[in-house]
Design an enzyme around this catalytic site. Structure first.
Site, PDB file in Angstrom:
ATOM      1  N   SER A 129       0.877  -1.180  -0.114  1.00 13.84           N
ATOM      2  CA  SER A 129      -0.054   0.164  -0.035  1.00 13.84           C
ATOM      3  C   SER A 129       0.830   1.239  -0.174  1.00 13.84           C
ATOM      4  O   SER A 129       1.831   1.292   0.724  1.00 13.84           O
ATOM      5  CB  SER A 129      -0.809  -0.157   1.141  1.00 13.84           C
ATOM      6  OG  SER A 129      -1.594   1.071   1.299  1.00 13.84           O
ATOM      7  N   TYR A 153      -1.642  -0.121  10.405  1.00 11.87           N
ATOM      8  CA  TYR A 153      -1.857  -0.798   9.490  1.00 11.87           C
ATOM      9  C   TYR A 153      -0.668  -0.735   8.373  1.00 11.87           C
ATOM     10  O   TYR A 153      -0.098  -1.623   7.616  1.00 11.87           O
ATOM     11  CB  TYR A 153      -3.110  -0.256   8.644  1.00 11.87           C
ATOM     12  CG  TYR A 153      -3.037  -0.775   7.102  1.00 11.87           C
ATOM     13  CD1 TYR A 153      -3.498  -1.988   6.736  1.00 11.87           C
ATOM     14  CD2 TYR A 153      -3.377   0.548   6.188  1.00 11.87           C
ATOM     15  CE1 TYR A 153      -3.709  -1.832   5.290  1.00 11.87           C
ATOM     16  CE2 TYR A 153      -3.457   0.086   4.729  1.00 11.87           C
ATOM     17  CZ  TYR A 153      -3.646  -1.133   4.551  1.00 11.87           C
ATOM     18  OH  TYR A 153      -3.767  -1.468   3.367  1.00 11.87           O
ATOM     19  N   LYS A 212       2.252  -3.766   6.658  1.00  9.63           N
ATOM     20  CA  LYS A 212       2.418  -3.700   5.413  1.00  9.63           C
ATOM     21  C   LYS A 212       4.080  -3.401   5.196  1.00  9.63           C
ATOM     22  O   LYS A 212       4.537  -4.087   4.375  1.00  9.63           O
ATOM     23  CB  LYS A 212       1.567  -2.670   4.349  1.00  9.63           C
ATOM     24  CG  LYS A 212       0.082  -3.064   4.440  1.00  9.63           C
ATOM     25  CD  LYS A 212      -0.055  -4.108   3.612  1.00  9.63           C
ATOM     26  CE  LYS A 212      -1.681  -4.503   3.395  1.00  9.63           C
ATOM     27  NZ  LYS A 212      -1.712  -5.633   2.800  1.00  9.63           N
TER      28      LYS A 212
HETATM   29  P1  NAD Z   1     -11.049  -6.270   1.381  1.00  8.32           P
HETATM   30  O1  NAD Z   1     -11.237  -6.191   2.763  1.00  8.32           O
HETATM   31  O2  NAD Z   1     -12.201  -5.925   0.560  1.00  8.32           O
HETATM   32  O3  NAD Z   1     -10.598  -7.804   1.067  1.00  8.32           O
HETATM   33  C1  NAD Z   1      -9.709  -8.659   1.763  1.00  8.32           C
HETATM   34  C2  NAD Z   1      -9.826  -9.965   1.640  1.00  8.32           C
HETATM   35  O4  NAD Z   1      -9.426 -10.750   2.768  1.00  8.32           O
HETATM   36  C3  NAD Z   1     -11.634  -9.945   2.260  1.00  8.32           C
HETATM   37  O5  NAD Z   1     -12.411 -11.026   1.624  1.00  8.32           O
HETATM   38  C4  NAD Z   1     -11.592 -10.985   3.655  1.00  8.32           C
HETATM   39  O6  NAD Z   1     -12.671 -11.629   3.992  1.00  8.32           O
HETATM   40  C5  NAD Z   1     -10.298 -11.434   3.416  1.00  8.32           C
HETATM   41  N1  NAD Z   1      -9.633 -12.043   4.678  1.00  8.32           N
HETATM   42  C6  NAD Z   1      -9.350 -11.046   5.650  1.00  8.32           C
HETATM   43  N2  NAD Z   1      -8.543 -11.661   6.905  1.00  8.32           N
HETATM   44  C7  NAD Z   1      -8.363 -13.074   6.348  1.00  8.32           C
HETATM   45  C8  NAD Z   1      -7.780 -14.297   6.822  1.00  8.32           C
HETATM   46  N3  NAD Z   1      -7.181 -14.099   7.942  1.00  8.32           N
HETATM   47  N4  NAD Z   1      -8.120 -15.350   6.130  1.00  8.32           N
HETATM   48  C9  NAD Z   1      -8.445 -15.257   4.815  1.00  8.32           C
HETATM   49  N5  NAD Z   1      -8.912 -14.261   4.324  1.00  8.32           N
HETATM   50  C10 NAD Z   1      -9.142 -13.047   5.094  1.00  8.32           C
HETATM   51  O7  NAD Z   1      -9.785  -5.491   1.120  1.00  8.32           O
HETATM   52  P2  NAD Z   1      -9.586  -4.837  -0.243  1.00  8.32           P
HETATM   53  O8  NAD Z   1      -9.723  -3.443  -0.559  1.00  8.32           O
HETATM   54  O9  NAD Z   1      -9.959  -5.950  -1.432  1.00  8.32           O
HETATM   55  O10 NAD Z   1      -7.875  -5.071  -0.218  1.00  8.32           O
HETATM   56  C11 NAD Z   1      -6.972  -6.209  -0.740  1.00  8.32           C
HETATM   57  C12 NAD Z   1      -5.704  -6.027  -0.169  1.00  8.32           C
HETATM   58  O11 NAD Z   1      -5.023  -4.840  -0.610  1.00  8.32           O
HETATM   59  C13 NAD Z   1      -5.333  -5.876   1.436  1.00  8.32           C
HETATM   60  O12 NAD Z   1      -4.419  -6.772   1.877  1.00  8.32           O
HETATM   61  C14 NAD Z   1      -5.174  -4.426   1.589  1.00  8.32           C
HETATM   62  O13 NAD Z   1      -4.583  -4.249   2.603  1.00  8.32           O
HETATM   63  C15 NAD Z   1      -4.676  -3.889   0.474  1.00  8.32           C
HETATM   64  N6  NAD Z   1      -4.848  -2.803  -0.227  1.00  8.32           N
HETATM   65  C16 NAD Z   1      -6.131  -2.127  -0.039  1.00  8.32           C
HETATM   66  C17 NAD Z   1      -6.360  -0.695  -0.541  1.00  8.32           C
HETATM   67  C18 NAD Z   1      -7.667  -0.096  -0.667  1.00  8.32           C
HETATM   68  O14 NAD Z   1      -7.818   1.187  -0.544  1.00  8.32           O
HETATM   69  N7  NAD Z   1      -8.721  -0.963  -0.805  1.00  8.32           N
HETATM   70  C19 NAD Z   1      -5.164  -0.103  -0.482  1.00  8.32           C
HETATM   71  C20 NAD Z   1      -3.974  -0.573  -0.603  1.00  8.32           C
HETATM   72  C21 NAD Z   1      -3.607  -1.930  -0.143  1.00  8.32           C
HETATM   73  N1  UFG Z   2     -12.278  12.467   2.879  1.00 11.02           N
HETATM   74  C1  UFG Z   2     -13.152  13.438   2.908  1.00 11.02           C
HETATM   75  N2  UFG Z   2     -14.373  12.654   3.723  1.00 11.02           N
HETATM   76  C2  UFG Z   2     -14.553  11.445   3.942  1.00 11.02           C
HETATM   77  C3  UFG Z   2     -13.467  10.557   3.483  1.00 11.02           C
HETATM   78  C4  UFG Z   2     -12.316  10.987   2.958  1.00 11.02           C
HETATM   79  O1  UFG Z   2     -13.255  14.498   2.705  1.00 11.02           O
HETATM   80  O2  UFG Z   2     -15.596  11.102   4.475  1.00 11.02           O
HETATM   81  C5  UFG Z   2     -10.876  12.968   2.033  1.00 11.02           C
HETATM   82  C6  UFG Z   2      -9.777  12.433   2.734  1.00 11.02           C
HETATM   83  O3  UFG Z   2      -9.443  13.590   3.801  1.00 11.02           O
HETATM   84  C7  UFG Z   2      -8.612  12.421   1.731  1.00 11.02           C
HETATM   85  C8  UFG Z   2      -9.309  11.810   0.512  1.00 11.02           C
HETATM   86  O4  UFG Z   2     -10.619  12.027   0.858  1.00 11.02           O
HETATM   87  O5  UFG Z   2      -8.408  13.704   1.364  1.00 11.02           O
HETATM   88  C9  UFG Z   2      -9.282  10.156   0.469  1.00 11.02           C
HETATM   89  O6  UFG Z   2      -9.302   9.771   1.652  1.00 11.02           O
HETATM   90  P1  UFG Z   2      -9.661   8.110   1.574  1.00 11.02           P
HETATM   91  O7  UFG Z   2     -10.030   7.784   3.036  1.00 11.02           O
HETATM   92  O8  UFG Z   2     -10.574   7.713   0.920  1.00 11.02           O
HETATM   93  O9  UFG Z   2      -8.244   7.582   1.102  1.00 11.02           O
HETATM   94  P2  UFG Z   2      -7.022   7.695   2.041  1.00 11.02           P
HETATM   95  O10 UFG Z   2      -6.023   8.425   0.849  1.00 11.02           O
HETATM   96  O11 UFG Z   2      -6.862   8.437   3.453  1.00 11.02           O
HETATM   97  O12 UFG Z   2      -6.500   6.173   2.157  1.00 11.02           O
HETATM   98  C10 UFG Z   2      -6.809   5.127   1.655  1.00 11.02           C
HETATM   99  C11 UFG Z   2      -6.858   3.756   2.256  1.00 11.02           C
HETATM  100  C12 UFG Z   2      -5.629   3.382   2.828  1.00 11.02           C
HETATM  101  C13 UFG Z   2      -4.447   3.175   1.614  1.00 11.02           C
HETATM  102  C14 UFG Z   2      -4.188   4.601   1.014  1.00 11.02           C
HETATM  103  C15 UFG Z   2      -3.644   4.393  -0.155  1.00 11.02           C
HETATM  104  O13 UFG Z   2      -7.851   3.938   3.296  1.00 11.02           O
HETATM  105  O14 UFG Z   2      -5.979   2.122   3.390  1.00 11.02           O
HETATM  106  O15 UFG Z   2      -5.637   5.098   0.386  1.00 11.02           O
HETATM  107  O16 UFG Z   2      -3.531   3.421  -0.900  1.00 11.02           O
HETATM  108  F1  UFG Z   2      -3.341   2.883   2.110  1.00 11.02           F
END
Ligand code: NAD
Ligand code: UFG
Length: 368
Positions: free
Chosen positions: A144, A168, A172
């Site tokens: 991430s 978090y 990572k």
């Molecule tokens: P998500 O929560 O939708 O998907 C994660 C999946 O993992 C879910 O289906 C959950 O049920 C499963 N899971 C959680 N713990 C588990 C365990 N112990 N065993 C088996 N399955 C398990 O999240 P996502 O947005 O699809 O994210 C996927 C990956 O990408 C995550 O590792 C997250 O940290 C990473 N990531 C997400 C974002 C984002 O903004 N969505 C950004 C950067 C990185």
């Molecule tokens: N924001 C608002 N109102 C809301 C939610 C968010 O104004 O209700 C703003 C935040 O302040 C920020 C932007 O919208 O400026 C984006 O916020 P998000 O929460 O959507 O995303 P972030 O960039 O804070 O973080 C996300 C995920 C993290 C991940 C990161 C980079 O939450 O887990 O993107 O991948 F690590």
């Protein structure tokens, strides 16, 4: 085409990735504990490809694409061992793993650091142990952009300092270090390194994944009040929430609101397909790549684009800055383009169109 293990494949990014990998002809085994997802997502993915989701893995003997589901926890060695052994017994060993399973809510990680370290770090460690035991050394890992913390420079290159500011992000960063150690690349920060231990690993640093499948059948379905901007905005548009809070209008950005690099989840999924292809075709190596668009959009721009896509007005009010936020995070995705031959294809308008189509058709997510 390869037989792949997809941990966390029922989740938001995993389900879209399964769609793209089935399209490419792969056979998928999904391991998920459904702690943050629904099996309906995978049933719909299978359906999009004219397949049925196999709960009895042994039934599939063909060579075309397929998708099987194993319900279980990635931290359980026994589950993982059974899975690798069973695949081999059926004559199709797992060739590579895409590891999505993990927890991802920043605020929750501050409240529950032990749980985050356990699922994210211990889960990855157990998986790597099982992979090593069963001779599978190809892995794509969901990292991430959060591990860059508050960036000193934008756009952010892979060489930027790793300085997570929450549990978090720290978990990572720790998995990234573990992967470098396993690959035999300890202490070297070059984003493209050969692996003296024979591993093929991609550490993919996602920026802000948003949007949904163009069919409107799968998309993001957060539990409870969304933490992130996009699902909140579409839930306001569909009438599930009254108004959005904009966290600060006094940031040093073009309109005073926070700027992020939003990447369409289908572009992200295609980035995984490209990473897998590059790893499988190349020598043992450790890749570390940003997956982002290189474009920034402000909160107000996201609101306007969603209003245009939905034809609905999105009421908002300005609230104080959210602790831990940065003004601007935007990727430098040029290395991913050079190494993978991949770049994003979809615009903010595409993101809003597809995200809205999903929200409108599924106002209560997979529970509708
Ligand atoms: P998500 O929560 O939708 O998907 C994660 C999946 O993992 C879910 O289906 C959950 O049920 C499963 N899971 C959680 N713990 C588990 C365990 N112990 N065993 C088996 N399955 C398990 O999240 P996502 O947005 O699809 O994210 C996927 C990956 O990408 C995550 O590792 C997250 O940290 C990473 N990531 C997400 C974002 C984002 O903004 N969505 C950004 C950067 C990185
Ligand atoms: N924001 C608002 N109102 C809301 C939610 C968010 O104004 O209700 C703003 C935040 O302040 C920020 C932007 O919208 O400026 C984006 O916020 P998000 O929460 O959507 O995303 P972030 O960039 O804070 O973080 C996300 C995920 C993290 C991940 C990161 C980079 O939450 O887990 O993107 O991948 F690590």
């Amino acid at each position: 085409m390869a037989q792949l293990l997809i941990t966390g494949g029922a989740g938001f990014i995993g389900s879209h990735c399964c769609d793209v990998l089935l399209e490419a002809g792969h056979q998928l085994v999904v391991l998920d504990d459904f702690s943050n997802s629904s099996a309906i997502a995978l049933e719909r993915v299978a359906d999009l490809h004219g397949l049925s989701l196999q709960r009895q893995w042994a039934e599939h003997h063909g060579s075309g694409s397929s998708i099987s589901l194993i319900e279980g926890d990635v931290r359980e060695r026994q589950t993982l061992d059974q899975l690798f052994t069973r695949a081999k017994a059926l004559g199709r060993s797992i060739e590579a793993v895409i590891h999505f399973a993990g927890l991802k809510a920043v605020g929750e990680s501050v409240q529950q650091p032990l749980r985050y370290w356990d699922v994210n770090l211990v889960g990855s460690q157990r998986l790597l142990e099982a992979m090593e035991t069963h001779g599978c050394r190809t892995l794509v890992f969901s990292s991430s952009a959060t591990l860059y913390g508050t960036p000193e420079q934008v756009p952010i290159a892979e060489s930027a300092p790793i300085q997570p500011i929450n549990p978090y992000g720290a978990s990572k960063a720790a998995v990234e270090t573990l992967l470098a150690d396993v690959a035999g690349c300890s202490g070297c920060s070059d984003p493209v390194q050969s692996s003296p231990k024979g591993w093929r690993i991609a550490r993919l640093r996602y920026f802000n994944p948003v949007g949904a499948h163009p069919s409107g059948r799968i998309g993001e379905d957060p539990n409870g009040l969304p933490n992130n901007l996009f699902p909140f905005v579409t839930q306001v548009a569909v009438g599930r929430r009254e108004a959005l809070q904009v966290f600060g209008d006094d940031w040093p950005t073009r309109d005073g609101t926070g700027v992020r690099d939003y990447i369409h989840v289908m572009d992200l999924a295609e980035g995984h397909r490209a990473a897998l292809k590059t790893l499988l075709a190349g020598p043992p190596q450790l890749l570390t790549l940003n997956l982002g668009s290189g474009q920034g959009a402000s909160v107000l721009e996201v609101i306007q684009a969603t209003e245009a896509a939905s034809g609905r007005s999105i009421p908002y009010r300005i609230a104080p800055r959210r602790p831990g936020d940065a003004a601007i995070t935007v990727a430098d995705p040029s290395l991913a383009e050079r190494v993978l031959g991949w770049r994003t294809q979809r615009t903010l308008n595409d993101i809003c169109r597809d995200g809205w189509a999903w929200q409108k058709a599924n106002p209560h997510g997979f529970s509708t």
